[in-house]
Design a protein around this motif. Structure first.
Motif, mmCIF file in Angstrom:
data_model
loop_
_atom_site.group_PDB
_atom_site.id
_atom_site.type_symbol
_atom_site.label_atom_id
_atom_site.label_comp_id
_atom_site.label_asym_id
_atom_site.label_seq_id
_atom_site.Cartn_x
_atom_site.Cartn_y
_atom_site.Cartn_z
ATOM 1 N N UNK A 42 0.741 -1.321 -0.102
ATOM 2 C CA UNK A 42 -0.142 0.046 -0.008
ATOM 3 C C UNK A 42 0.895 1.373 0.081
ATOM 4 N N UNK A 43 0.824 2.083 -0.899
ATOM 5 C CA UNK A 43 1.517 3.385 -1.159
ATOM 6 C C UNK A 43 0.622 4.659 -0.953
ATOM 7 N N UNK A 44 1.331 5.721 -0.586
ATOM 8 C CA UNK A 44 0.941 6.952 -0.614
ATOM 9 C C UNK A 44 1.989 8.061 -1.174
ATOM 10 N N UNK A 45 1.415 8.553 -2.261
ATOM 11 C CA UNK A 45 2.445 9.554 -3.009
ATOM 12 C C UNK A 45 3.694 8.665 -3.364
ATOM 13 N N UNK A 46 3.664 7.326 -3.716
ATOM 14 C CA UNK A 46 4.771 6.643 -4.075
ATOM 15 C C UNK A 46 5.594 5.995 -3.052
ATOM 16 N N UNK A 47 5.068 6.380 -1.739
ATOM 17 C CA UNK A 47 5.999 5.778 -0.499
ATOM 18 C C UNK A 47 5.128 4.694 -0.006
ATOM 19 N N UNK A 48 5.963 3.570 0.489
ATOM 20 C CA UNK A 48 5.307 2.521 1.193
ATOM 21 C C UNK A 48 4.771 2.905 2.350
ATOM 22 N N UNK A 49 3.592 2.673 2.954
ATOM 23 C CA UNK A 49 2.970 2.902 3.928
ATOM 24 C C UNK A 49 2.059 1.827 4.582
ATOM 25 N N UNK A 50 2.085 0.583 4.030
ATOM 26 C CA UNK A 50 1.627 -0.619 4.756
ATOM 27 C C UNK A 50 1.463 -1.815 3.629
ATOM 28 N N UNK A 51 0.527 -2.757 3.815
ATOM 29 C CA UNK A 51 0.419 -4.036 3.186
ATOM 30 C C UNK A 51 -0.967 -4.767 3.289
ATOM 31 N N UNK A 52 -1.669 -4.978 2.182
ATOM 32 C CA UNK A 52 -2.961 -5.594 2.349
ATOM 33 C C UNK A 52 -2.637 -7.049 2.886
ATOM 34 N N UNK A 53 -3.840 -7.436 3.642
ATOM 35 C CA UNK A 53 -3.850 -8.501 4.452
ATOM 36 C C UNK A 53 -4.767 -9.673 3.599
ATOM 37 N N UNK A 90 -12.792 -9.091 -5.065
ATOM 38 C CA UNK A 90 -13.955 -8.393 -5.322
ATOM 39 C C UNK A 90 -15.044 -8.810 -4.653
ATOM 40 N N UNK A 91 -15.674 -7.850 -4.006
ATOM 41 C CA UNK A 91 -17.021 -8.125 -3.239
ATOM 42 C C UNK A 91 -18.282 -8.666 -4.155
ATOM 43 N N UNK A 92 -18.652 -9.642 -3.980
ATOM 44 C CA UNK A 92 -19.981 -10.225 -4.686
ATOM 45 C C UNK A 92 -21.221 -9.481 -4.414
ATOM 46 N N UNK A 93 -21.179 -9.126 -3.184
ATOM 47 C CA UNK A 93 -22.287 -8.669 -2.657
ATOM 48 C C UNK A 93 -22.443 -7.016 -3.006
ATOM 49 N N UNK A 94 -21.247 -6.184 -3.064
ATOM 50 C CA UNK A 94 -21.220 -5.050 -3.284
ATOM 51 C C UNK A 94 -20.846 -4.746 -4.655
ATOM 52 N N UNK A 95 -20.194 -5.462 -5.283
ATOM 53 C CA UNK A 95 -19.835 -4.910 -6.656
ATOM 54 C C UNK A 95 -18.612 -4.392 -6.971
ATOM 55 N N UNK A 96 -17.618 -4.162 -5.907
ATOM 56 C CA UNK A 96 -16.550 -3.599 -6.065
ATOM 57 C C UNK A 96 -15.584 -4.038 -5.233
ATOM 58 N N UNK A 97 -14.200 -3.884 -5.624
ATOM 59 C CA UNK A 97 -12.815 -4.532 -4.680
ATOM 60 C C UNK A 97 -13.030 -4.083 -3.274
ATOM 61 N N UNK A 98 -12.718 -5.017 -2.517
ATOM 62 C CA UNK A 98 -12.583 -4.638 -0.983
ATOM 63 C C UNK A 98 -11.340 -5.430 -0.502
ATOM 64 N N UNK A 99 -10.703 -4.674 0.513
ATOM 65 C CA UNK A 99 -9.522 -5.123 1.169
ATOM 66 C C UNK A 99 -9.534 -4.823 2.550
ATOM 67 N N UNK A 100 -8.608 -5.402 3.235
ATOM 68 C CA UNK A 100 -8.059 -5.059 4.655
ATOM 69 C C UNK A 100 -6.665 -5.032 4.528
ATOM 70 N N UNK A 101 -6.169 -3.902 5.186
ATOM 71 C CA UNK A 101 -4.638 -3.630 4.998
ATOM 72 C C UNK A 101 -4.268 -2.990 6.439
#
Length: 382
Positions: free
Chosen positions: A320-331, A335-346
């Protein structure tokens, strides 16, 4: 890794399940389509084999005091028939496992009786840790995992399905059972009513029940539930849809969001920790220091929800990046079948964890925009 098979393996194989190794167990990944199974749970009902989970009984005069010491919550305060989500931590405050503890009616000698339910891959570790921590308490710790199966019915039609197998005189026990509670109730298995432990917890974001049953009776119960659920849209459901369901519901998975490298405050589980309880518990000193330092709120990293602003999904371990700088990682992410868009926790640095913050996830060399949002992503209409 040793492969274990649940008492329902033959039922899964006959139903055409594809299997995967999970925590050393061969478990059904899906039967037909993971998407169809996901929607069945959201709109009707799904039947899950959770027999890879552990069951550890704790009984004796000191049972409540012992669990207050062994776990991070105040388990002695649980009312009979209720359950509590808690953590077992190491001395450094790292999470050995997240688990559910039920307080059941007193044992035959009148002393307190609890059942601790750890996750599959951690069941042996948790049972051993509890046994070790019990040294100075008048308690008995019994790991009953090997002889116990666990079957879950999840979805809006779960109650209607279960009522078909419960004697009419006990229907109120099912209907009035609250969330995070358990009761012994008669359930028809192979034409015979058996008294089994029924819980109303769940890991999908939907209403639902879990039934604890001896291994030898598990196949009969599975078939009885499928028969009772036929007119209610019940389908067998595997681990693939269980993962997408729990992600939508913002529920952490041990090994993804939780581990010994993670503490309760960074994971957003601070309310689970009872620093105010009179007794010491394993990890209390370390957790008190972490809280005082502001971990998860003013320093370090924090677990957040990410909503995809594009169509491509993030996956576990993506940067996970902010303005090109590493700030974290996805866990976890998909894609969310119910909501119709990608979801993630990080996990992201706390200065970028505020709701509304837009970040990038590096999807194999291409940046994709995500927005920090409140968890859970999905909440059912009650």
């Amino acid at each position: 890794m040793t492969e274990n098979y649940t008492a329902l393996y033959d039922q899964h194989k006959t139903a055409g399940a594809s299997f995967t190794d999970f925590g050393g167990w061969q478990m059904p990944l899906k039967y037909t389509s993971e998407l169809a199974e996901h929607h069945a749970v959201r709109n009707a009902a799904g039947l899950f084999d959770l027999s890879h989970m552990g069951e550890v009984w704790v009984t004796g005069p000191d049972a409540g005091a012992f669990l207050d010491y062994a776990l991070a919550g105040k388990l002695s305060a649980i009312a009979v028939g209720k359950a509590k989500y808690s953590l077992i931590c190491d001395a450094d405050g790292g999470i050995i496992d997240d688990l559910i503890t039920y307080r059941l009616p007193a044992a035959a000698d009148g002393t307190a009786k609890y059942m601790v339910v750890p996750n599959a891959g951690n069941a042996t570790t948790v049972a051993a840790a509890l046994a070790e921590r019990a040294a100075n308490f008048d308690v008995a710790v019994e790991d009953a995992s090997a002889g116990t199966s666990l079957i879950a019915v999840q979805g809006p039609n779960a109650e209607a399905i279960l009522l078909q197998l419960v004697p009419a005189g006990q229907h109120s026990l099912v209907i009035e059972l609250k969330y995070y509670a358990a009761v012994e109730v008669g359930i028809t298995v192979n034409g015979t009513v058996q008294t089994l432990l029924l819980a109303r917890t769940g890991y999908t974001g939907e209403d639902g029940f879990e039934i604890y049953v001896p291994n030898e009776d598990a196949p009969g119960l599975w078939e009885s539930l499928l028969d009772a659920g036929a007119e209610h849209g019940l389908v067998p459901a595997g681990l693939a849809c269980r993962d997408s369901l729990r992600l939508e519901a913002g529920m952490p998975l041990y090994g993804n969001e939780l581990s010994r490298r993670v503490n309760a405050y960074a994971a957003g589980l601070g309310p689970v920790v009872s620093l105010a309880k009179e007794s010491d518990f394993v990890g209390k000193e370390a957790l008190a220091a972490l809280k005082a330092a502001g971990v998860g709120s003013t320093m370090g990293q924090k677990l957040v929800g990410l909503k995809g602003l594009g169509r491509r999904a993030a996956r576990g371990h993506y940067p996970v990046l902010k303005d090109g700088t590493l700030i974290g990682e996805v866990t976890s992410g998909q894609p969310s079948p119910t909501l119709g868009y990608p979801v993630a926790m990080a996990y992201v640095d706390v200065e970028h964890a505020s709701v509304g913050t837009v970040v990038d996830v590096d999807l194999r060399g291409k940046a994709e925009r995500f927005e920090v949002v409140e968890l859970p992503f999905y909440k059912r209409n009650k």
